[in-house]
Design a protein around this motif. Structure first.
Motif, PDB file in Angstrom:
ATOM      1  N   THR A  73     -52.795  23.816 -18.049  1.00  0.00           N
ATOM      2  CA  THR A  73     -51.709  23.696 -17.092  1.00  0.00           C
ATOM      3  C   THR A  73     -50.368  23.841 -17.795  1.00  0.00           C
ATOM      4  OG1 THR A  73     -50.759  22.291 -15.333  1.00  0.00           O
ATOM      5  CG2 THR A  73     -51.504  21.176 -17.330  1.00  0.00           C
ATOM      6  N   ARG A  74     -49.333  24.157 -17.036  1.00  0.00           N
ATOM      7  CA  ARG A  74     -47.973  24.172 -17.579  1.00  0.00           C
ATOM      8  C   ARG A  74     -47.508  22.735 -17.772  1.00  0.00           C
ATOM      9  NH1 ARG A  74     -42.510  24.120 -15.756  1.00  0.00           N
ATOM     10  NH2 ARG A  74     -43.263  23.518 -13.687  1.00  0.00           N
ATOM     11  N   LEU A  75     -46.860  22.467 -18.901  1.00  0.00           N
ATOM     12  CA  LEU A  75     -46.363  21.127 -19.188  1.00  0.00           C
ATOM     13  C   LEU A  75     -44.876  21.205 -19.536  1.00  0.00           C
ATOM     14  CD1 LEU A  75     -47.193  18.114 -19.528  1.00  0.00           C
ATOM     15  CD2 LEU A  75     -47.358  18.581 -21.975  1.00  0.00           C
ATOM     16  N   PRO A  76     -44.004  20.946 -18.559  1.00  0.00           N
ATOM     17  CA  PRO A  76     -42.577  20.902 -18.873  1.00  0.00           C
ATOM     18  C   PRO A  76     -42.249  19.631 -19.652  1.00  0.00           C
ATOM     19  CG  PRO A  76     -42.932  20.330 -16.565  1.00  0.00           C
ATOM     20  CD  PRO A  76     -44.276  20.703 -17.141  1.00  0.00           C
ATOM     21  N   THR A  77     -41.480  19.751 -20.736  1.00  0.00           N
ATOM     22  CA  THR A  77     -41.089  18.601 -21.541  1.00  0.00           C
ATOM     23  C   THR A  77     -39.584  18.635 -21.770  1.00  0.00           C
ATOM     24  OG1 THR A  77     -41.178  19.601 -23.756  1.00  0.00           O
ATOM     25  CG2 THR A  77     -43.283  18.910 -22.782  1.00  0.00           C
ATOM     26  N   ARG A  78     -39.054  17.588 -22.372  1.00  0.00           N
ATOM     27  CA  ARG A  78     -37.626  17.552 -22.684  1.00  0.00           C
ATOM     28  C   ARG A  78     -37.246  18.609 -23.714  1.00  0.00           C
ATOM     29  NH1 ARG A  78     -37.324  11.615 -25.206  1.00  0.00           N
ATOM     30  NH2 ARG A  78     -38.785  11.312 -23.490  1.00  0.00           N
ATOM     31  N   TYR A  79     -38.260  19.143 -24.417  1.00  0.00           N
ATOM     32  CA  TYR A  79     -37.998  20.151 -25.443  1.00  0.00           C
ATOM     33  C   TYR A  79     -38.106  21.570 -24.894  1.00  0.00           C
ATOM     34  CZ  TYR A  79     -39.186  15.939 -28.017  1.00  0.00           C
ATOM     35  OH  TYR A  79     -39.229  14.642 -28.466  1.00  0.00           O
ATOM     36  N   GLY A  80     -38.921  21.768 -23.888  1.00  0.00           N
ATOM     37  CA  GLY A  80     -39.157  23.077 -23.307  1.00  0.00           C
ATOM     38  C   GLY A  80     -40.472  23.082 -22.558  1.00  0.00           C
ATOM     39  N   ASP A  81     -40.804  24.211 -21.964  1.00  0.00           N
ATOM     40  CA  ASP A  81     -42.038  24.325 -21.188  1.00  0.00           C
ATOM     41  C   ASP A  81     -43.175  24.811 -22.079  1.00  0.00           C
ATOM     42  OD1 ASP A  81     -40.596  23.565 -19.012  1.00  0.00           O
ATOM     43  OD2 ASP A  81     -40.893  25.401 -17.856  1.00  0.00           O
ATOM     44  N   PHE A  82     -44.220  24.002 -22.174  1.00  0.00           N
ATOM     45  CA  PHE A  82     -45.409  24.330 -22.954  1.00  0.00           C
ATOM     46  C   PHE A  82     -46.582  24.604 -22.017  1.00  0.00           C
ATOM     47  CE2 PHE A  82     -42.762  22.105 -25.925  1.00  0.00           C
ATOM     48  CZ  PHE A  82     -43.121  22.535 -27.194  1.00  0.00           C
ATOM     49  N   GLN A  83     -47.579  25.287 -22.536  1.00  0.00           N
ATOM     50  CA  GLN A  83     -48.866  25.393 -21.865  1.00  0.00           C
ATOM     51  C   GLN A  83     -49.783  24.373 -22.515  1.00  0.00           C
ATOM     52  OE1 GLN A  83     -49.024  27.282 -19.301  1.00  0.00           O
ATOM     53  NE2 GLN A  83     -51.175  27.296 -18.745  1.00  0.00           N
ATOM     54  N   ALA A  84     -50.263  23.414 -21.739  1.00  0.00           N
ATOM     55  CA  ALA A  84     -51.151  22.370 -22.252  1.00  0.00           C
ATOM     56  C   ALA A  84     -52.597  22.801 -22.020  1.00  0.00           C
ATOM     57  CB  ALA A  84     -50.888  21.043 -21.570  1.00  0.00           C
ATOM     58  N   ILE A  85     -53.360  22.864 -23.115  1.00  0.00           N
ATOM     59  CA  ILE A  85     -54.775  23.245 -23.033  1.00  0.00           C
ATOM     60  C   ILE A  85     -55.596  22.062 -23.516  1.00  0.00           C
ATOM     61  CG2 ILE A  85     -56.538  24.900 -23.753  1.00  0.00           C
ATOM     62  CD1 ILE A  85     -54.253  26.854 -24.376  1.00  0.00           C
ATOM     63  N   GLY A  86     -56.415  21.519 -22.629  1.00  0.00           N
ATOM     64  CA  GLY A  86     -57.218  20.347 -22.953  1.00  0.00           C
ATOM     65  C   GLY A  86     -58.598  20.739 -23.437  1.00  0.00           C
TER      66      GLY A  86
ATOM     67  N   HIS B 260     -63.877  12.248 -27.640  1.00  0.00           N
ATOM     68  CA  HIS B 260     -62.428  12.361 -27.679  1.00  0.00           C
ATOM     69  C   HIS B 260     -61.968  13.526 -26.811  1.00  0.00           C
ATOM     70  CE1 HIS B 260     -62.438  10.129 -31.753  1.00  0.00           C
ATOM     71  NE2 HIS B 260     -62.065   9.313 -30.795  1.00  0.00           N
ATOM     72  N   GLU B 261     -60.779  13.373 -26.262  1.00  0.00           N
ATOM     73  CA  GLU B 261     -60.142  14.436 -25.499  1.00  0.00           C
ATOM     74  C   GLU B 261     -58.916  14.884 -26.279  1.00  0.00           C
ATOM     75  OE1 GLU B 261     -61.412  12.987 -21.023  1.00  0.00           O
ATOM     76  OE2 GLU B 261     -59.505  12.283 -21.859  1.00  0.00           O
ATOM     77  N   GLN B 262     -58.861  16.162 -26.611  1.00  0.00           N
ATOM     78  CA  GLN B 262     -57.783  16.695 -27.430  1.00  0.00           C
ATOM     79  C   GLN B 262     -56.911  17.626 -26.602  1.00  0.00           C
ATOM     80  OE1 GLN B 262     -57.868  15.081 -30.015  1.00  0.00           O
ATOM     81  NE2 GLN B 262     -59.904  14.874 -30.881  1.00  0.00           N
ATOM     82  N   VAL B 263     -55.699  17.867 -27.089  1.00  0.00           N
ATOM     83  CA  VAL B 263     -54.814  18.779 -26.376  1.00  0.00           C
ATOM     84  C   VAL B 263     -54.056  19.645 -27.368  1.00  0.00           C
ATOM     85  CG1 VAL B 263     -52.865  17.145 -26.263  1.00  0.00           C
ATOM     86  CG2 VAL B 263     -53.070  18.962 -24.551  1.00  0.00           C
ATOM     87  N   ALA B 264     -53.904  20.908 -26.999  1.00  0.00           N
ATOM     88  CA  ALA B 264     -53.039  21.827 -27.731  1.00  0.00           C
ATOM     89  C   ALA B 264     -51.892  22.219 -26.807  1.00  0.00           C
ATOM     90  CB  ALA B 264     -53.815  23.068 -28.160  1.00  0.00           C
TER      91      ALA B 264
ATOM     92  N   GLY C 280     -39.319  29.915 -31.000  1.00  0.00           N
ATOM     93  CA  GLY C 280     -39.625  30.822 -29.903  1.00  0.00           C
ATOM     94  C   GLY C 280     -41.097  30.874 -29.539  1.00  0.00           C
ATOM     95  N   ALA C 281     -41.949  30.381 -30.426  1.00  0.00           N
ATOM     96  CA  ALA C 281     -43.391  30.349 -30.166  1.00  0.00           C
ATOM     97  C   ALA C 281     -44.047  29.421 -31.181  1.00  0.00           C
ATOM     98  CB  ALA C 281     -44.008  31.746 -30.257  1.00  0.00           C
ATOM     99  N   GLY C 282     -45.142  28.798 -30.776  1.00  0.00           N
ATOM    100  CA  GLY C 282     -45.844  27.933 -31.713  1.00  0.00           C
ATOM    101  C   GLY C 282     -46.877  27.068 -31.022  1.00  0.00           C
ATOM    102  N   ILE C 283     -47.525  26.235 -31.825  1.00  0.00           N
ATOM    103  CA  ILE C 283     -48.651  25.419 -31.357  1.00  0.00           C
ATOM    104  C   ILE C 283     -48.495  23.995 -31.881  1.00  0.00           C
ATOM    105  CG2 ILE C 283     -51.168  25.124 -31.401  1.00  0.00           C
ATOM    106  CD1 ILE C 283     -51.282  28.144 -32.227  1.00  0.00           C
ATOM    107  N   LEU C 284     -48.750  23.029 -31.023  1.00  0.00           N
ATOM    108  CA  LEU C 284     -48.883  21.645 -31.451  1.00  0.00           C
ATOM    109  C   LEU C 284     -50.243  21.132 -31.002  1.00  0.00           C
ATOM    110  CD1 LEU C 284     -46.403  18.823 -31.741  1.00  0.00           C
ATOM    111  CD2 LEU C 284     -48.488  18.367 -30.445  1.00  0.00           C
ATOM    112  N   ILE C 285     -51.069  20.725 -31.947  1.00  0.00           N
ATOM    113  CA  ILE C 285     -52.368  20.133 -31.638  1.00  0.00           C
ATOM    114  C   ILE C 285     -52.268  18.633 -31.869  1.00  0.00           C
ATOM    115  CG2 ILE C 285     -54.809  20.027 -32.270  1.00  0.00           C
ATOM    116  CD1 ILE C 285     -54.572  22.940 -33.197  1.00  0.00           C
ATOM    117  N   TYR C 286     -52.549  17.866 -30.818  1.00  0.00           N
ATOM    118  CA  TYR C 286     -52.464  16.400 -30.904  1.00  0.00           C
ATOM    119  C   TYR C 286     -53.888  15.849 -30.955  1.00  0.00           C
ATOM    120  CZ  TYR C 286     -50.526  11.755 -30.158  1.00  0.00           C
ATOM    121  OH  TYR C 286     -50.142  10.440 -30.318  1.00  0.00           O
ATOM    122  N   LEU C 287     -54.215  15.199 -32.078  1.00  0.00           N
ATOM    123  CA  LEU C 287     -55.596  14.796 -32.340  1.00  0.00           C
ATOM    124  C   LEU C 287     -55.834  13.313 -32.072  1.00  0.00           C
ATOM    125  CD1 LEU C 287     -56.380  16.778 -35.609  1.00  0.00           C
ATOM    126  CD2 LEU C 287     -57.081  17.318 -33.269  1.00  0.00           C
TER     127      LEU C 287
END
Length: 206
Positions: free
Chosen positions: A14-27, A35-39, A86-93
């Motif tokens: 889903t699209r995830l708007p944040t205070r930093y910008g709009d990310f695409q959240a992939i669960g 565990h449930e992870q998100v990128a 301008g582009a990148g990935i954050l994986i939260y473990l």
């Protein structure tokens, strides 16, 4: 839903708007440990080595804003850096709390640190590993996202080594440095001196 090479599977997007910008959240779901992870993906990550942060869960720092670690500041800095790039990935473990020992054990270790032990000896005193984090699921997620190589936002050489052992090509290590404070200075010094973290901002501090 997409099945990965290991056990992790893509389960939601889903699209995830944040205070930093709009990310695409992939669960992602990992049935081996529940565990449930998100990128969080920002921008177009194809055709480049995207700036990537593999961030270990830290409730006390990320959510409550604890000043005894640098985790919350690093999370914010990483998201800002990815958007600026301008582009990148954050994986939260999930499952990485306290370098893998869990929340309650981490609180006990923090109490021992108040009595003078450093972050390494506190874990040992509890009969727990110094660092039991595993990055297999992070590597599986990166493979699923289809990036041939990444530029890793990290000060931790062991994280680089682990990801490379799981087949991730890291073209550059990008330091993620935050200003220390009186509360986290002993913790950061222990990470530099005993866990080999790259923390040059401590060089001139007593």
């Amino acid at each position: 839903m997409t099945e990965l090479a290991g056990f992790t599977r893509r389960a939601a997007e889903t699209r995830l708007p944040t205070r930093y910008g709009d990310f695409q959240a992939i669960g992602y779901a990992d049935p081996t440990c529940a565990h449930e992870q998100v990128a969080l993906v920002y921008g177009d990550i194809t055709g480049r080595d995207p700036l990537t942060r593999v961030h270990s869960e830290c409730l006390t720092g990320d959510v409550f804003g604890s000043t005894r670690c640098e985790c919350g500041d690093q999370l914010s800095a990483a998201m800002r850096a990815i958007v600026a790039e301008g582009a990148g990935i954050l994986i939260y473990l999930q499952g990485h709390e306290g370098r893998g020992i869990g929340l309650l054990a981490k609180l006990k270790a923090m109490r021992l640190q108040e009595d003078g032990l450093d972050t390494v000896d506190a874990n040992v005193a509890l009969g727990l590993p110094v660092d039991s984090r595993d990055y297999t699921v992070a590597a599986e997620i990166l493979h699923d996202l289809g990036v041939p190589a990444i530029r890793l936002l990290s000060n931790n050489p062991r994280k680089l080594d682990s990801l490379r052992q799981h087949g991730i090509c890291i073209s550059e290590q990008v330091p993620l440095l935050v200003e220390p404070n009186d509360e986290n200075l002993p913790y950061l010094k222990a990470k530099r001196e005993r866990l080999d973290h790259y923390l040059p901002q401590l060089d001139n501090l007593s």
